[in-house]
Design a protein around this motif. Structure first.
Motif: not given
Length: 502
Positions: A18-19, A24-27, A93-97, A126-129
């Motif tokens: 979620g983070a 990504t959406a913020l960027s 971020l969080g790529a292993p999970g 995420a980018s569209l949001l």
């Protein structure tokens, strides 16, 4: 896989997932705001009259003068570079999970193509949001900031709006580009029911990015000779000649410097391995040689911002030299408007500072992601007797050792790009008529006059060592602060319990 199922799985996951989606959406929202602001500046209509006619409805000369508006738009577009770099760091971020989640989907029967489309859809959604949110903020801010003064003039171009096609290109184009880049980056990734396998290059990086840097310098240096070539033949240069050379040179410089960081990291790692003393330096050396491209991914946005900042410092030095030439020649010139030009460069420096701050956010995300993704390896080292302080110093070595020469290279390239384009300002080398009785009697008959030769004067711009040093210090400070913030997670990430983590 149905679109609804694809969307639900793309947004599913833990708090880390979620983070990642939120960042990504913020960027994407920040990039949308910068792009729409640049399009708004370009949408300002030229008033009737000659090419120097100004748009008097604005209070600032940066918007009134038609020749300065493209520079403002270009500066706003350059702010998108560190923002997109931040988006790239947030996507890791969080790529292993996420890899374990994709492997579980493969174990449940999903095909490799489906899990790849799932990973691409996560970035695209995420980018569209983010772009839709950025558009909403832009529209609301445009209405709130529309405040004309008593004379009816505006501080910002809130009376203009980009074309609907341009707005759609930004809002829809950015998510499409993000999805295509994700698909390109995943071309070497194979998701199996037992995990994610990445095909990596094992050979040492070559110094080929130096060729791109030379191409960039040659592109900028060729602008003035080409313009003189057309001028000597009384011809008009093509409209797209100078913009093409500037865009090609800028992209080549950024790609060359960022890609060259991989070679710098590998070379620094070899030097540390040969001459380093202590376990921290040796651990950092092995990490740099094992993954030299980590520096290119981590410092990309910061180096791009510093290239732009060094170029701005060179332009400021050229302005100061032209002001000095005007004062020496006592001919006015830029001296009457030096505060305006220097004030404009102050705004450019502010934009560079904002870009460095955004790039520092990307560095922080990269450091946190690196610590969390390697927590099992760090926990194993602590379990075998390696002190946490040694691991912390190795992380500091691995960040500072390649960052310092990369920052120096970025500042040097950015400065040389502008200095190769702008010659040293010169004046004089002509005759002028002087009244012996002073300027009050020049318009009367019978006044004695004489002709004098004005010698040629050339003022070489000084190298802005102080400003370049501040940029270098700011870049290194951003690296140190982000690494220090990442080290705060080291104690929890090196807990022995992490050895039992799945």
């Amino acid at each position: 896989m149905r679109p609804g199922t694809l969307l639900r799985l793309a947004l599913a996951g833990t708090r880390t997932d979620g983070a990642r989606v939120a960042l990504t959406a913020l960027s994407a929202a920040l990039a949308t705001l910068a792009g729409l602001a640049a399009l708004t500046v370009l949408a300002v209509a030229k008033p009737p009259g000659d090419e120097w006619t100004q748009s008097e409805q604005y209070t600032t000369a940066l918007l009134r003068e038609p020749g300065l508006r493209p520079g403002v738009a270009f500066a706003l577009l350059l702010l998108c570079v560190p923002v997109l770099g931040l988006a790239g760091q947030c996507a890791r971020l969080g790529a292993p999970g996420r890899d374990r989640r994709l492997a579980a989907l493969r174990l449940a029967g999903a095909t490799p193509g489906q899990v790849t489309r799932l990973a691409v859809a996560e970035t695209g959604v995420a980018s569209l949001l983010g772009t839709v949110s950025g558009l909403a903020v832009f529209e609301v801010g445009r209405r709130l900031l529309h405040r004309p003064d008593a004379a009816g003039r505006l501080p910002l171009p809130t009376d203009m709006h980009p074309a609907p096609a341009a707005v759609a290109a930004v809002v829809v184009g950015l998510p499409l580009v993000a999805a295509l880049v994700s698909a390109l980056l995943l071309r070497r990734v194979t998701t199996t029911p037992f995990g994610v396998v990445r095909r990596v290059r094992t050979r040492a990086p070559w110094p080929w990015p130096g060729v791109l840097i030379l191409v960039a310098l040659a592109s900028f240096a060729a602008i003035r000779p080409l313009l003189l070539w057309y001028e000597r033949r009384d011809a008009v240069e093509p409209d797209g000649l100078v913009p093409t050379l500037v865009v090609v040179g800028s992209l080549a410089a950024m790609i060359g410097v960022v890609s060259g960081t991989g070679w710098i990291s590998y070379t620094v790692g070899r030097v540390l391995h040969r001459h380093g003393r202590g376990p921290a330096a040796l651990l950092a050396a092995r990490r740099l040689t094992a993954d030299p491209w980590a520096g290119s991914r981590t410092f990309a946005a910061l180096l791009a911002a510093l290239i732009f900042g060094a170029g701005a410092a060179a332009i400021r030095a050229d302005f100061l030299a032209r002001i000095e030439l005007s004062r020496i020649a006592d001919s006015g010139g830029m001296a009457g408007s030096d505060s305006f030009y220097l004030g404009a460069m102050d705004l450019v420096d502010l934009a560079v500072a904002v870009a460095v701050a955004i790039a520092a956010g990307g560095l922080l995300v990269a450091v946190v992601e690196g610590v969390t993704s390697r927590r099992r390896a760090y926990a194993a080292q602590v379990a075998t007797g390696v002190p946490r302080s040694t691991i912390g110093r190795s992380l500091l070595w691995a960040s500072i050792a390649p960052a310092a020469p990369a920052i120096a290279l970025a500042l040097t390239v950015g400065y040389l790009l502008i200095r190769g384009t702008l010659p040293a300002p010169s004046g004089g080398d002509f005759e002028r008529v002087v009244c012996d009785t002073g300027p009050q009697g020049c318009g009367t008959d019978g006044v004695a006059t004489r002709t004098e030769w004005v010698p040629k004067v050339t003022v070489t711009p000084d190298v802005p060592w102080e400003q370049l040093a501040w940029f270098a210090a700011g870049g290194l400070a951003a690296v140190l602060v982000t690494v220090g913030a990442g080290l705060l997670l080291l104690r929890s990430a090196t807990s022995v319990e992490e050895l039992r983590a799945s």
